[in-house]
Write an enzyme that holds these catalytic residues in place. Structure first.
Site, short mmCIF file in Angstrom:
data_model
loop_
_atom_site.label_atom_id
_atom_site.label_comp_id
_atom_site.label_asym_id
_atom_site.label_seq_id
_atom_site.Cartn_x
_atom_site.Cartn_y
_atom_site.Cartn_z
N ARG A 16 0.81 -1.21 0.00
CA ARG A 16 0.00 0.00 0.00
C ARG A 16 0.84 1.25 0.00
NH1 ARG A 16 -4.96 0.68 3.62
NH2 ARG A 16 -5.91 -1.34 3.37
N HIS A 176 4.60 -8.12 9.18
CA HIS A 176 3.63 -7.55 10.12
C HIS A 176 2.62 -8.57 10.63
CE1 HIS A 176 4.65 -3.22 9.66
NE2 HIS A 176 5.24 -3.71 8.59
N ARG A 286 -10.90 -4.23 11.54
CA ARG A 286 -11.31 -4.43 10.16
C ARG A 286 -12.20 -5.67 10.11
NH1 ARG A 286 -8.26 -6.58 6.99
NH2 ARG A 286 -6.51 -6.86 8.39
N ASP A 385 -3.43 -12.32 15.66
CA ASP A 385 -3.07 -10.99 15.17
C ASP A 385 -1.56 -10.81 15.34
OD1 ASP A 385 -3.43 -8.42 14.19
OD2 ASP A 385 -5.14 -8.01 15.50
N VAL A 390 -4.36 -1.46 17.82
CA VAL A 390 -5.53 -0.88 18.51
C VAL A 390 -5.34 -1.03 20.03
CG1 VAL A 390 -8.00 -1.19 18.89
CG2 VAL A 390 -7.10 -1.15 16.57
N ALA A 391 -4.84 -2.20 20.47
CA ALA A 391 -4.65 -2.42 21.91
C ALA A 391 -3.70 -1.37 22.49
CB ALA A 391 -4.09 -3.82 22.13
N LYS A 392 -2.63 -1.08 21.75
CA LYS A 392 -1.64 -0.11 22.26
C LYS A 392 -2.22 1.30 22.24
CE LYS A 392 2.50 -2.73 21.44
NZ LYS A 392 3.85 -2.81 20.86
N GLU A 393 -2.97 1.60 21.17
CA GLU A 393 -3.57 2.94 21.08
C GLU A 393 -4.59 3.11 22.21
OE1 GLU A 393 -5.14 2.89 17.10
OE2 GLU A 393 -3.15 2.75 16.21
N ASP A 513 33.58 -34.99 3.35
CA ASP A 513 32.15 -34.60 3.36
C ASP A 513 31.99 -33.10 3.58
OD1 ASP A 513 30.53 -37.21 3.36
OD2 ASP A 513 32.09 -37.57 4.84
N ASP A 693 34.94 -28.15 6.30
CA ASP A 693 33.70 -27.45 6.64
C ASP A 693 33.24 -27.74 8.05
OD1 ASP A 693 33.05 -30.19 5.90
OD2 ASP A 693 31.02 -29.53 6.37
C1 GDG Z 1 -1.07 -5.35 10.35
C2 GDG Z 1 -1.18 -6.62 11.21
C3 GDG Z 1 -0.10 -5.37 13.07
C4 GDG Z 1 -8.58 1.06 12.36
N1 GDG Z 1 -9.83 1.46 12.18
C5 GDG Z 1 -9.81 2.79 12.08
C6 GDG Z 1 -8.51 3.23 12.20
N2 GDG Z 1 -7.75 2.13 12.37
C7 GDG Z 1 -6.30 2.12 12.56
C8 GDG Z 1 -5.97 1.79 14.01
C9 GDG Z 1 -4.60 1.19 13.87
C10 GDG Z 1 -4.66 0.50 12.52
O1 GDG Z 1 -5.70 1.10 11.79
C11 GDG Z 1 -4.96 -0.99 12.64
O2 GDG Z 1 -3.82 -1.61 13.06
P1 GDG Z 1 -3.78 -3.15 13.47
O3 GDG Z 1 -2.52 -3.42 14.16
O4 GDG Z 1 -4.94 -3.44 14.34
O5 GDG Z 1 -4.03 -4.02 12.16
P2 GDG Z 1 -3.60 -4.10 10.56
O6 GDG Z 1 -3.84 -2.85 9.83
O7 GDG Z 1 -4.27 -5.30 10.03
O8 GDG Z 1 -2.06 -4.37 10.54
C12 GDG Z 1 -1.27 -6.25 12.69
C13 GDG Z 1 0.03 -4.20 12.11
O9 GDG Z 1 0.12 -4.64 10.78
C14 GDG Z 1 1.28 -3.38 12.41
O10 GDG Z 1 2.43 -4.14 12.25
O11 GDG Z 1 -0.31 -4.87 14.37
O12 GDG Z 1 -1.27 -7.41 13.47
O13 GDG Z 1 -2.30 -7.40 10.83
O14 GDG Z 1 -3.62 2.17 13.84
O15 GDG Z 1 -6.01 2.97 14.75
N3 GDG Z 1 -8.16 4.52 12.15
C15 GDG Z 1 -9.15 5.44 11.97
N4 GDG Z 1 -10.43 5.06 11.80
C16 GDG Z 1 -10.81 3.77 11.87
O16 GDG Z 1 -12.00 3.47 11.73
N5 GDG Z 1 -8.82 6.70 11.92
#
Ligand code: GDG
Length: 738
Positions: A16, A176, A286, A385, A390-393, A513, A693
């Site tokens: 992307r 990722h 998602r 996953d 999201v968990a960290k945010e 060998d 070797d």
């Molecule tokens: C891959 C791996 C790994 C989501 N919905 C909305 C929104 N988001 C943002 C979240 C977060 C990001 O998208 C989602 O990040 P994830 O980590 O949950 O998942 P993937 O995009 O599938 O990412 C995953 C990641 O890569 C990083 O290495 O953690 O395991 O699958 O930042 O905030 N943001 C907004 N609106 C939404 O509705 N603005």
């Protein structure tokens, strides 16, 4: 070769691009794409220059721009941080590569949904072609000193493709998503999995979110290639590659600070008003089967069932972000989610209370932050996953209202966020209990838990993650450079050749060998080929040369292999010596009665470790584990060594010798080094060379004078002065000397 810590530019390759381009009345607008990587790099772009990259250089981002407005050219797009390079794929190719191999095969397989994986040869061809198109673009734009950072499962073949074109490129690869256990990875057809592993090994550094994923990868490398791996370093035939864990972080300050911004404060007020004193549970993902959405609803329903006192006092806001919903599987999942939400709301809801507020849409950044901060419980329960940002945010946004995070143990984030309530997403009762515990938790405990997690993710944030990655790449590069110095380059070869030409009397020791012959599944079939025999013959025709085949093999085997050549030979690691044209002699008198005690022990290990076997030689017994599962064999090997150590304690002339995937027990104090000395005594050689070797060749390298040209075949650490990457390079060197 990197001279200094700074790279020139950062060149990113990811499926992307960081922006979508949307046509509006005022022209084409660039809108930031959501998703972990994009948010991470965007934050990074402002902070990382000066430290690793030239501050005047923009980040180059290579990716795919889907649906560009017809009259819009990316060349017209100006951005202060990025130069965008679009890799053009036809819609058909994109479907097979992205929709097919990446998302219908790798995504489900790597998330342990193997029954969803579609194995299709066209997919692989498209995947190769698309990776190749990325490669072509990157080759065009890359300059010396650039750092090429490749991201994710769409581009696993790309590191090798670039390496073939730019051998000294600096390449990092980051996955990722999870790297699955070998039992899952091996479901891929053999050629495909070899291709993926080889592709990734083109990088200098390979990063994963967790230690477990890195270990799964290393195990798959061992099982598919047989390469030596020590402490996360993989010694391929041409490179030293590091695989390690780099848990991705977030831009903590950005999320934390946003909670008190004016717009977010007003958003929060709206939510609080709507809740009317109710507790809020929140989730956002998602639309994907890996996110465990239906199981989450089941867990919430169990909670309503088991804890009726909470009914009408709590609301679950479940936001599902649209994704791939034109595909049947996703469309069906969406339908099922919606009907489950309807059923639960119908069953428990009332005129004044809906247990679930379901939204199928994307939220704005401010809406998202407001929901994170106002919710009392973050319910993040994927079935699998890679990390889950999201968990960290959610944790970063607990500013005014300290909420509780409930987190699935199947996420990479669970390895870091252990103050969350960790649950198994399949266990609906555990999930229900966790929701109840979270809602009832006292303020002090909630604060302690959240603050501990906040400290951790504030510390190891997205910048530390990337800097750590760049630093480790730099270290790996340095390690490779040290090895390169030991590689026989043109200058070193010239020195060897000149010494060879001017020498009057030469001796060359060659292990068998792994040095003259590749390893074979069964040792008795590892025969020397005609070309190699020809080289040895031509070498030994020169009167000045004394060639010694120095091996752990038995006498009969060596006789069979070299029956047509008058040559010196050492068998069984030095127990027997044969001078050219003479008979075999034993160097020590060995008492082999110990075999009666040791053989049954080895037999026991053959039974306990499938695929292993015993080779009996006159003076020794060898336990071969080349054909066994390597990790399991390693375990048994350690046990076997312990057991043998007991015997050796009383029988002090016994020795354990460790070779390439073989453990050998022998009596007497002889080794290849001692045997070499027999040939050297009373002789004056003005050219000495030795190649091998194996660990047992280290005795040989150590026994020879410093002036000797000792050559390790392979890349692992050695006492030898030089390395060649494999036996073909050694044979080429010998051929050149002739
Ligand atoms: C891959 C791996 C790994 C989501 N919905 C909305 C929104 N988001 C943002 C979240 C977060 C990001 O998208 C989602 O990040 P994830 O980590 O949950 O998942 P993937 O995009 O599938 O990412 C995953 C990641 O890569 C990083 O290495 O953690 O395991 O699958 O930042 O905030 N943001 C907004 N609106 C939404 O509705 N603005």
């Amino acid at each position: 070769m990197i001279e200094d810590k700074k790279f020139n530019r950062l060149v990113i390759a990811a499926y992307r691009l960081p922006f979508k381009f949307i046509k509006s009345k005022s022209g084409v607008r660039a809108v930031q794409n959501t998703g972990g990587l994009v948010s991470a790099i965007l934050s990074l772009s402002e902070n990382m220059k000066n430290r690793f990259f030239d501050k005047d250089n923009k980040i180059v981002w290579t990716g795919i721009a889907n649906n560009l407005p017809g009259d819009f050219s990316l060349a017209d797009f100006k951005n202060e941080h990025f130069n965008i390079v679009n890799v053009k794929l036809s819609p058909k190719l994109n479907d097979l590569f992205y929709g097919g191999f990446s998302n219908d095969l790798l995504w489900p397989l790597f998330h342990y949904f193997s029954s969803y994986s579609v194995f299709n040869n066209f997919y692989l061809e498209a995947y190769e072609e698309a990776n190749n198109l990325f490669c072509e673009e990157i080759i065009k734009i890359t300059k010396p000193g650039d750092y090429i950072w490749i991201h994710d499962y769409h581009l696993m073949l790309l590191p090798k493709m670039i390496r073939e074109k730019i051998p000294d490129a600096v390449i990092g690869f980051f996955l990722h998503i999870p790297f699955p256990s070998f039992e899952i990875f091996r479901l891929l057809p053999r050629r495909w999995r070899n291709e993926i592993i080889d592709g990734m090994l083109g990088a200098d550094l390979i990063g994963f979110h967790t230690h477990d994923y890195a270990q799964h990868f290393i195990k798959s490398v061992k099982r598919t290639t047989g390469y030596d791996c020590h402490q996360n370093i993989i010694y391929t035939t041409s490179n030293v590659v590091k695989a390690d864990a780099f848990p991705i972080g977030i831009d903590y300050e950005k999320y934390h600070a946003a909670c008190t911004s004016k717009t977010v404060l007003s958003e929060k007020q709206k939510t609080v008003n709507n809740l009317a004193g109710r507790k809020l549970i929140f989730s956002v993902d998602r639309l994907d089967y890996s996110k465990g959405l239906l199981l989450r609803l089941r867990g919430y329903e169990t909670f309503l069932e088991r804890y009726p006192e909470w009914r009408s006092k709590v609301v679950f806001n479940m936001v599902v972000v649209p994704s791939r919903d034109k595909i049947d599987k996703y469309r069906e999942m969406k339908k099922e989610i919606e009907s489950t939400v309807g059923r639960i709301n119908g069953k428990y809801g009332s005129l004044v209370w809906m247990p679930i507020i379901y939204q199928y849409k994307s939220l704005s950044f401010n809406e998202l932050i407001a929901l994170y901060d106002t919710s009392d419980v973050g319910l993040i329960t994927p079935l699998r996953d890679g990390m889950n940002l999201v968990a960290k945010e959610y944790v970063a946004c607990q500013v005014e209202n300290k909420g509780v995070l409930i987190l699935s143990e199947m996420t990479g984030a669970a390895a870091e966020l252990n103050e969350a309530l960790i649950i198994n997403p399949v266990d609906n009762v555990e999930m229900a209990e966790a929701i109840n515990n979270a809602l009832e938790m006292g303020t002090a405990e909630k604060e302690t838990r959240i603050e501990r997690m906040q400290n951790r993710i504030a510390n190891y944030n997205v910048f530390t993650w990337a800097f750590d990655f760049f630093n480790r790449t730099y270290d790996t590069k340095k390690q490779q450079n040290l090895l390169n110095m030991k590689f026989i380059n043109k200058d070193i070869y010239a020195q060897i050749a000149s010494k060879y030409q001017h020498a009057k009397k030469r001796i060359i020791f060659l292990d068998y060998d792994g040095t003259l012959v590749s390893f074979h599944k069964y040792p008795e079939f590892a025969n020397v080929d005609k070309d190699t025999i020809n080289i040895i013959q031509r070498l030994s025709h020169d009167q000045r040369n004394h060639i010694v085949i120095i091996s752990g093999r038995g006498v009969d085997f060596l006789d069979r292999q070299f029956q047509d050549i008058e040559i010196n030979m050492v068998a069984e690691h030095g127990l027997y010596i044969k001078r050219s044209g003479k008979k075999w002699e034993s160097t020590v008198k060995s008492d082999i009665r110990w075999k009666e005690r040791v053989k049954p022990i080895l037999m026991e290990y053959v039974n306990r470790c499938n695929g292993t076997f015993i080779e009996e030689k006159n003076g020794s017994l060898a336990w071969h584990y080349r054909n066994a599962d390597m990790d399991f064999a390693q375990l048994r090997l350690n046990e076997l060594k312990d057991e043998l150590a007991e015997i050796i304690r009383y029988k002090t002339d016994l020795e354990i010798l460790e070779g390439n995937k073989v453990l050998e027990v022998k009596s007497g104090k002889y080794d290849k080094g001692q045997a070499a000395k027999v040939f050297m005594t009373n002789e004056q050689y003005d050219f000495i060379m030795a190649a091998g070797d194996d660990k047992t060749d280290e005795f040989l390298f150590q026994a020879l004078p410093e002036s000797a040209f000792t050559i390790k075949v392979g890349l692992s650490p050695s006492y030898a002065r030089y390395n060649v990457s494999d036996r073909t390079q050694l044979l080429q060197l010998l051929e050149n000397l002739i």
